[in-house]
Design a protein around this motif. Structure first.
Motif, PDB file in Angstrom:
ATOM      1  N   VAL A 172       0.868  -1.174   0.000  1.00 67.62           N
ATOM      2  CA  VAL A 172       0.000   0.000   0.000  1.00 67.62           C
ATOM      3  C   VAL A 172       0.905   1.224   0.000  1.00 67.62           C
ATOM      4  CG1 VAL A 172      -1.679   1.325   1.336  1.00 67.62           C
ATOM      5  CG2 VAL A 172      -1.918  -1.152   1.145  1.00 67.62           C
ATOM      6  N   TRP A 173       0.616   2.165  -0.911  1.00 69.58           N
ATOM      7  CA  TRP A 173       1.532   3.289  -1.140  1.00 69.58           C
ATOM      8  C   TRP A 173       0.964   4.581  -0.569  1.00 69.58           C
ATOM      9  CZ3 TRP A 173       6.313   3.247  -3.646  1.00 69.58           C
ATOM     10  CH2 TRP A 173       6.684   2.007  -4.190  1.00 69.58           C
ATOM     11  N   TRP A 174       1.896   5.432  -0.071  1.00 69.42           N
ATOM     12  CA  TRP A 174       1.591   6.797   0.361  1.00 69.42           C
ATOM     13  C   TRP A 174       2.208   7.761  -0.646  1.00 69.42           C
ATOM     14  CZ3 TRP A 174      -1.233   9.123   4.210  1.00 69.42           C
ATOM     15  CH2 TRP A 174      -0.995  10.487   4.424  1.00 69.42           C
ATOM     16  N   LEU A 175       1.368   8.378  -1.457  1.00 72.92           N
ATOM     17  CA  LEU A 175       1.802   9.379  -2.444  1.00 72.92           C
ATOM     18  C   LEU A 175       2.889   8.857  -3.365  1.00 72.92           C
ATOM     19  CD1 LEU A 175       1.848  12.588  -0.207  1.00 72.92           C
ATOM     20  CD2 LEU A 175       0.014  11.759  -1.706  1.00 72.92           C
ATOM     21  N   ARG A 176       2.882   7.547  -3.593  1.00 75.04           N
ATOM     22  CA  ARG A 176       3.822   6.910  -4.520  1.00 75.04           C
ATOM     23  C   ARG A 176       5.278   7.035  -4.091  1.00 75.04           C
ATOM     24  NH1 ARG A 176       1.074   3.567  -7.063  1.00 75.04           N
ATOM     25  NH2 ARG A 176       2.778   3.398  -8.565  1.00 75.04           N
ATOM     26  N   ARG A 177       5.545   7.441  -2.844  1.00 69.67           N
ATOM     27  CA  ARG A 177       6.938   7.598  -2.384  1.00 69.67           C
ATOM     28  C   ARG A 177       7.286   6.672  -1.227  1.00 69.67           C
ATOM     29  NH1 ARG A 177       8.634  13.816  -1.697  1.00 69.67           N
ATOM     30  NH2 ARG A 177      10.560  12.745  -1.063  1.00 69.67           N
ATOM     31  N   TRP A 178       6.305   6.291  -0.428  1.00 68.52           N
ATOM     32  CA  TRP A 178       6.530   5.364   0.690  1.00 68.52           C
ATOM     33  C   TRP A 178       5.504   4.248   0.601  1.00 68.52           C
ATOM     34  CZ3 TRP A 178       6.932  10.625   1.136  1.00 68.52           C
ATOM     35  CH2 TRP A 178       8.124  11.147   1.663  1.00 68.52           C
ATOM     36  N   TYR A 179       5.858   3.075   1.086  1.00 73.92           N
ATOM     37  CA  TYR A 179       4.912   1.962   1.034  1.00 73.92           C
ATOM     38  C   TYR A 179       5.092   1.070   2.270  1.00 73.92           C
ATOM     39  CZ  TYR A 179       8.807  -1.067  -0.402  1.00 73.92           C
ATOM     40  OH  TYR A 179       9.990  -1.761  -0.442  1.00 73.92           O
ATOM     41  N   VAL A 180       4.058   0.289   2.559  1.00 73.33           N
ATOM     42  CA  VAL A 180       4.122  -0.747   3.598  1.00 73.33           C
ATOM     43  C   VAL A 180       3.608  -2.042   2.991  1.00 73.33           C
ATOM     44  CG1 VAL A 180       3.927   0.743   5.627  1.00 73.33           C
ATOM     45  CG2 VAL A 180       1.854  -0.024   4.469  1.00 73.33           C
ATOM     46  N   ASN A 181       4.070  -3.145   3.541  1.00 76.19           N
ATOM     47  CA  ASN A 181       3.626  -4.459   3.090  1.00 76.19           C
ATOM     48  C   ASN A 181       3.153  -5.280   4.291  1.00 76.19           C
ATOM     49  OD1 ASN A 181       6.033  -5.118   4.369  1.00 76.19           O
ATOM     50  ND2 ASN A 181       7.182  -5.231   2.444  1.00 76.19           N
ATOM     51  N   GLU A 182       2.849  -6.545   4.058  1.00 73.90           N
ATOM     52  CA  GLU A 182       2.326  -7.389   5.140  1.00 73.90           C
ATOM     53  C   GLU A 182       3.330  -7.535   6.278  1.00 73.90           C
ATOM     54  OE1 GLU A 182       0.961 -11.105   3.658  1.00 73.90           O
ATOM     55  OE2 GLU A 182      -0.443 -10.230   2.220  1.00 73.90           O
ATOM     56  N   GLU A 183       4.603  -7.607   5.948  1.00 70.70           N
ATOM     57  CA  GLU A 183       5.626  -7.747   6.995  1.00 70.70           C
ATOM     58  C   GLU A 183       5.667  -6.502   7.884  1.00 70.70           C
ATOM     59  OE1 GLU A 183       6.085  -8.293   3.804  1.00 70.70           O
ATOM     60  OE2 GLU A 183       6.326 -10.478   3.749  1.00 70.70           O
ATOM     61  N   ALA A 184       5.576  -5.317   7.280  1.00 74.80           N
ATOM     62  CA  ALA A 184       5.609  -4.076   8.060  1.00 74.80           C
ATOM     63  C   ALA A 184       4.386  -3.971   8.967  1.00 74.80           C
ATOM     64  CB  ALA A 184       5.669  -2.872   7.120  1.00 74.80           C
ATOM     65  N   VAL A 185       3.227  -4.375   8.462  1.00 76.38           N
ATOM     66  CA  VAL A 185       2.008  -4.337   9.273  1.00 76.38           C
ATOM     67  C   VAL A 185       2.090  -5.342  10.416  1.00 76.38           C
ATOM     68  CG1 VAL A 185      -0.471  -4.798   9.246  1.00 76.38           C
ATOM     69  CG2 VAL A 185       0.557  -3.428   7.434  1.00 76.38           C
ATOM     70  N   ALA A 186       2.651  -6.532  10.140  1.00 72.02           N
ATOM     71  CA  ALA A 186       2.793  -7.553  11.190  1.00 72.02           C
ATOM     72  C   ALA A 186       3.715  -7.053  12.304  1.00 72.02           C
ATOM     73  CB  ALA A 186       3.323  -8.848  10.582  1.00 72.02           C
ATOM     74  N   ARG A 187       4.814  -6.385  11.927  1.00 77.22           N
ATOM     75  CA  ARG A 187       5.710  -5.828  12.948  1.00 77.22           C
ATOM     76  C   ARG A 187       5.017  -4.728  13.747  1.00 77.22           C
ATOM     77  NH1 ARG A 187       9.534  -6.245   8.692  1.00 77.22           N
ATOM     78  NH2 ARG A 187       9.230  -4.032   8.197  1.00 77.22           N
ATOM     79  N   ALA A 188       4.181  -3.943  13.078  1.00 79.60           N
ATOM     80  CA  ALA A 188       3.474  -2.853  13.771  1.00 79.60           C
ATOM     81  C   ALA A 188       2.509  -3.388  14.801  1.00 79.60           C
ATOM     82  CB  ALA A 188       2.734  -1.984  12.746  1.00 79.60           C
TER      83      ALA A 188
END
Length: 470
Positions: free
Chosen positions: A430-446
């Motif tokens: 999932v992208w924020w303004l096409r410059r930053w993104y998160v994936n399933e791994e980032a959400v799991a860590r969060a």
């Protein structure tokens, strides 16, 4: 030597201060907070978070819950729960007195008729049976009258519980820090920070009973009650002080093992036949921690929690609910809602008589064409695992807050300026303004750390960090 070292330190500090002054000397003008590069270029002329939430359409789950609540309230207005000590109305006392007088007159007439009838024994026996039946009914009503008077005397209705008749009142009890406020918000199906949102925070302490009505239905109310066992709320008089017998049901909340006070409270609720639900919150954190520490999967962790509570506190599976307020559609929260409002369970049962997805009368022979389904039965938008993990409220180091609903994010600056940013999904990201993104791994860590790191697409950008707020 000491003087040379001191001079060197002062020179180093001067160099640092000088560099810092050059860095912050003339920041570019922006409607976003200084330094928040991920907000640069956005126009902050949108509505506030609450106004934005009002503009969103009700979800199918909210529609179903509203219908179930109205159905439960209609039943509640007809018949009050048997455990609630109802007020003895003056007209009822007068009615019982009138019945006693009528029965006395009937007994006097019967004595005279018995002498007149003489040998007509069959008619005499019939009249005797009728009088005995009416005597038993009057005695039962008088005993019920006295029981209710005694109950009101021993368990007075609290002054803050202003309305019992014609209302559905649900108590939520538990110590601070167990997640009562967020659970109350989830049970009411409120969007994060919507109007009526119960304040959530790690330092929150409920000192006074606080009422939260259901949206658009003020006669259905959830009450956040302070925990027992403090100087302000002694354990030995908690049931009386909180007026728990006047509630339609009680939700007992814990984030770990239930305390001795909560076990005693459960016994008191059972003794007075007050419906209750034992709720264990924050199971998502237990699952994440047990997976990281012991490599235990979700199913086994939930089983361990259930087995421990059943063994330690004899909590039966039927009355135990393992929930995560961060995942309101997962675990046992839907089952808890369905048991609090049986009408919701019937609406979700396709075999129930009232189930009619075609939106026509039950007696009609309409076909179940997809175009004929009612709005309340429209399928909700399916969110990916990443978007599901982003739902809710977040904040950053610049004082900005972010409210994610489906694939949109409402941004509130510390200066109280607002905008809405669409979130773009491509594949597993999932992208924020096409410059930053998160994936399933980032959400799991969060989920474990409550810190979400957006990964920069370009090497010159720094990671974007959000902290989960509610």
């Amino acid at each position: 030597m000491p003087s040379e070292l001191l001079n060197a330190l002062f020179k180093r500090r001067s160099d640092v201060d000088s560099s810092g002054q050059v860095w912050e000397s003339k920041p570019e003008e922006s409607s976003a907070d200084a330094g928040a590069l991920h907000l640069a270029g956005l126009t902050f002329d949108g509505p506030s978070a609450q106004e934005w939430l009002k503009q969103l359409e009700p979800s199918p789950e909210e529609d179903l819950l509203a219908e179930a609540i109205n159905e439960g309230l209609a039943e509640r207005e007809k018949t009050a729960p048997s455990h609630v000590p109802l007020a003895v109305k003056p007209e009822e006392a007068r009615r019982l007195k009138k019945l006693a007088a009528e029965l006395g007159s009937l007994q006097e007439l019967f004595s005279k008729e018995r002498e007149r009838l003489g040998a007509e024994k069959e008619e005499v026996r019939a009249k005797q049976a009728e009088i005995a039946r009416r005597e038993a009914e009057l005695q039962a009503q008088q005993e019920e009258h006295k029981r209710r008077e005694d109950a009101r005397k021993n368990y007075p209705q609290p002054a803050w519980l202003d309305k019992v008749d014609g209302c559905i009142n649900i108590a939520v009890v538990g110590n601070s820090g167990v997640g009562k406020s967020l659970l109350i918000n989830r049970l009411r199906r409120l969007r994060t920070q919507a109007e009526g949102w119960a304040p959530v925070g790690v330092n929150e302490t409920t000192r006074e009973p606080t009422m939260y009505p259901y949206p658009n239905q003020p006669s259905v109310r959830l009450w956040d009650l302070p925990g027992a066992g403090t100087a302000a709320v002694p354990a030995e008089s908690y049931l009386q002080d909180m007026g728990l017998r006047y509630f339609d049901s009680v939700v007992v909340v814990s984030a770990g093992r239930f305390t001795e006070m909560e076990v005693v409270l459960r016994a008191e609720l059972e003794r007075h036949a007050v419906p209750y639900y034992m709720v264990r919150t924050k199971v998502d954190q237990d699952i994440a921690n047990n997976k990281e520490d012991n490599f235990t999967d979700k199913h086994d962790t939930l089983k361990q929690i259930r087995d421990d509570l059943e063994k330690t506190h004899k909590v039966e599976t039927s009355s135990l609910y393992l929930v995560s307020s961060r995942d309101p559609d997962d675990y046992d929260l839907p089952r808890l809602l369905a048991n609090l409002f049986p009408g919701l369970k019937r609406q979700m049962d396709p075999d129930a008589p009232a189930f009619c997805p075609a939106g026509t009368a039950a007696s009609s022979q309409a076909t179940f064409a997809p175009s004929a389904w009612t709005d309340a039965w429209a399928m909700p938008p399916a969110l990916s695992l990443v978007l599901s993990g982003l739902q809710g409220g977040w904040c950053d180091a610049y004082g900005s807050t972010y409210l994610v609903q489906n694939d949109s994010c409402h941004v509130t600056l510390s200066t109280q300026h607002y905008t809405v940013v669409p979130l773009t999904q491509e594949g597993n990201a999932v992208w924020w303004l096409r410059r930053w993104y998160v994936n399933e791994e980032a959400v799991a860590r969060a989920r474990r750390s409550r810190e979400l790191q957006w990964i920069p697409h370009q090497a010159q950008d720094l990671p974007l960090v959000w902290w989960f707020c509610h």
